[in-house]
Scaffold this active site. Structure first.
Site, PDB file in Angstrom:
ATOM      1  N   GLU A   1     -27.644  34.856  17.487  1.00  0.00           N
ATOM      2  CA  GLU A   1     -26.125  34.391  17.639  1.00  0.00           C
ATOM      3  C   GLU A   1     -25.901  32.939  16.581  1.00  0.00           C
ATOM      4  O   GLU A   1     -26.893  32.192  16.581  1.00  0.00           O
ATOM      5  CB  GLU A   1     -25.904  33.797  19.043  1.00  0.00           C
ATOM      6  CG  GLU A   1     -24.620  33.110  19.467  1.00  0.00           C
ATOM      7  CD  GLU A   1     -24.153  33.160  20.749  1.00  0.00           C
ATOM      8  OE1 GLU A   1     -25.031  33.545  21.533  1.00  0.00           O
ATOM      9  OE2 GLU A   1     -22.972  32.485  21.037  1.00  0.00           O
TER      10      GLU A   1
ATOM     11  N   LYS B   1     -32.040  40.057  29.941  1.00  0.00           N
ATOM     12  CA  LYS B   1     -32.080  39.111  28.476  1.00  0.00           C
ATOM     13  C   LYS B   1     -32.283  37.471  28.797  1.00  0.00           C
ATOM     14  O   LYS B   1     -31.621  37.363  29.735  1.00  0.00           O
ATOM     15  CB  LYS B   1     -30.797  39.265  27.489  1.00  0.00           C
ATOM     16  CG  LYS B   1     -30.675  38.522  26.421  1.00  0.00           C
ATOM     17  CD  LYS B   1     -29.595  38.791  25.572  1.00  0.00           C
ATOM     18  CE  LYS B   1     -28.263  38.061  26.065  1.00  0.00           C
ATOM     19  NZ  LYS B   1     -27.990  36.709  26.027  1.00  0.00           N
TER      20      LYS B   1
ATOM     21  N   ASP C   1     -24.399  35.787  30.557  1.00  0.00           N
ATOM     22  CA  ASP C   1     -23.869  34.504  31.521  1.00  0.00           C
ATOM     23  C   ASP C   1     -22.814  33.731  30.867  1.00  0.00           C
ATOM     24  O   ASP C   1     -22.303  32.954  31.566  1.00  0.00           O
ATOM     25  CB  ASP C   1     -25.118  33.532  31.683  1.00  0.00           C
ATOM     26  CG  ASP C   1     -25.611  33.006  30.273  1.00  0.00           C
ATOM     27  OD1 ASP C   1     -25.067  33.394  29.251  1.00  0.00           O
ATOM     28  OD2 ASP C   1     -26.709  32.227  30.186  1.00  0.00           O
ATOM     29  N   SER C   2     -21.999  34.401  29.767  1.00  0.00           N
ATOM     30  CA  SER C   2     -20.831  33.876  29.556  1.00  0.00           C
ATOM     31  C   SER C   2     -19.896  34.026  30.291  1.00  0.00           C
ATOM     32  O   SER C   2     -18.793  33.652  30.304  1.00  0.00           O
ATOM     33  CB  SER C   2     -20.476  34.768  28.077  1.00  0.00           C
ATOM     34  OG  SER C   2     -20.484  36.146  28.228  1.00  0.00           O
TER      35      SER C   2
ATOM     36  N   ASP D   1     -27.900  38.982  31.804  1.00  0.00           N
ATOM     37  CA  ASP D   1     -28.654  37.750  31.437  1.00  0.00           C
ATOM     38  C   ASP D   1     -29.401  37.060  32.521  1.00  0.00           C
ATOM     39  O   ASP D   1     -28.813  36.897  33.658  1.00  0.00           O
ATOM     40  CB  ASP D   1     -27.659  36.911  30.914  1.00  0.00           C
ATOM     41  CG  ASP D   1     -27.369  36.929  29.269  1.00  0.00           C
ATOM     42  OD1 ASP D   1     -28.062  37.375  28.657  1.00  0.00           O
ATOM     43  OD2 ASP D   1     -26.241  36.213  28.914  1.00  0.00           O
TER      44      ASP D   1
ATOM     45  N   GLU E   1     -33.137  33.516  26.761  1.00  0.00           N
ATOM     46  CA  GLU E   1     -32.872  32.791  25.663  1.00  0.00           C
ATOM     47  C   GLU E   1     -33.985  31.940  25.200  1.00  0.00           C
ATOM     48  O   GLU E   1     -34.827  31.431  26.073  1.00  0.00           O
ATOM     49  CB  GLU E   1     -31.817  31.792  25.896  1.00  0.00           C
ATOM     50  CG  GLU E   1     -30.301  32.521  25.899  1.00  0.00           C
ATOM     51  CD  GLU E   1     -29.359  31.446  26.382  1.00  0.00           C
ATOM     52  OE1 GLU E   1     -29.458  30.274  25.957  1.00  0.00           O
ATOM     53  OE2 GLU E   1     -28.295  32.016  26.462  1.00  0.00           O
TER      54      GLU E   1
HETATM   55  O1  KIV Z   1     -23.508  35.533  27.526  1.00  0.00           O
HETATM   56  C1  KIV Z   1     -23.360  36.277  26.578  1.00  0.00           C
HETATM   57  O2  KIV Z   1     -22.212  36.961  26.494  1.00  0.00           O
HETATM   58  C2  KIV Z   1     -24.306  36.387  25.343  1.00  0.00           C
HETATM   59  C3  KIV Z   1     -23.521  37.061  24.305  1.00  0.00           C
HETATM   60  C4  KIV Z   1     -22.577  36.059  23.534  1.00  0.00           C
HETATM   61  C5  KIV Z   1     -24.588  37.465  23.594  1.00  0.00           C
HETATM   62  O3  KIV Z   1     -25.314  35.989  25.552  1.00  0.00           O
END
Ligand code: KIV
Length: 275
Positions: free
Chosen positions: A182, A113, A44-45, A83, A115
């Protein structure tokens, strides 16, 4: 060789390092896949590096599905992990399963993924029970940036380090097959890596983790809004791109591009009929 959750398990058993990079589009995913990277994270970056938001909070399920599906089309061998965006799983176990399912069905993910630690274990259990592999994410979890009060290293004091270790054990127990750590002190990440049976994937967590992940724009020098200490620039692609964009402007303005070899031809007798 197609990478799967088994690749992750075997790598941990054999002590082989796992590689993961982010991607958000077909062409980049194809390049990363062809380079032999084990796993592509549609992070989600993308809120930061693709959509230009200050944080990841505004990223939607539709954003993740749209970019995830493009990456999945480009990745032949890498395991694609998508994510779960902010508020797609925190709200309830039901929401978590429905949204994880959408990332698999519509985004064609191989895993999702999310969090968090103990507080999201019911969600992890339910998603895994639905047959969807889950990667957990601990330490600096960007969706909680407002609760942390900024981008800060996590687990520095005794209570925080203890909580991180407990969370890591809890998400393993809940069924996660890997965990991203992280911005965690290297020695704490080493301890967690030794305690867990599942692989740890570090980003700003030292080199004893079982694998590493980076945002591809960071490691290629394509994103300059902020560069965390843990980023190594493996190339200065941003500079190469800027030079190429300037050269294009120059040649268009000078009239040297397009050249003869870029033109299509037409027979003279066809043209003559137009006069
Ligand atoms: O969103 C993302 O790119 C991430 C990585 C920084 C692990 O969660």
């Amino acid at each position: 060789m197609k990478n799967t959750v088994l690749t992750f398990r075997e790598a941990k058993e054999k002590g082989e390092k796992l590689t993961m990079l982010t991607a958000y589009d077909y062409s980049t995913a194809k390049l990363i896949d062809e380079a032999g990277v084990n796993s592509i994270l549609v992070g989600d970056s993308l809120g930061n590096v693709i959509l230009g938001y200050e944080d990841t909070l505004s990223v939607t399920m539709e954003d993740m599905i749209h970019h995830g599906a493009a990456v999945a089309r480009g990745a032949k061998n890498a395991l694609v992990i998508i994510d779960m965006p902010f508020m797609s799983y925190q709200t309830s176990v039901y929401d978590a399963v429905v949204n994880a399912g959408r990332l698999m069905k519509e985004g064609r993910a191989g895993a999702v993924k999310l969090e968090g630690g103990k507080e999201v274990c019911p969600q992890i259990k339910a998603i895994v029970a639905a047959g969807i592999p889950v990667v957990a994410h601990l330490g600096l979890t960007p969706q909680s940036i407002n609760a942390f009060g900024g981008f800060k290293v996590q687990g520095k004091n005794e209570a925080a380090a203890k909580k991180l270790m407990e969370d890591a054990k809890a998400i393993e127990e809940a069924g996660a097959f890997a965990v991203v750590l992280e911005c965690v002190p290297a020695k704490l990440a080493e301890l967690i890596t030794k305690e867990l049976r599942i692989p740890t994937i570090g980003i700003g967590a030292g080199n004893i983790c079982d694998g590493q992940v980076l945002v591809y724009q960071d490691m290629l020098g394509m994103f300059s809004d902020f560069t965390p200490k843990f980023v190594k620039r493996f190339a200065t692609v941003g500079e190469v791109m800027k030079e190429a964009f300037s050269a294009y402007c120059r040649e268009v303005q000078e009239g040297t591009f397009p050249a003869k070899e870029h033109e299509y031809t037409i027979a003279d007798d066809v043209l003559e009929k137009l006069y």
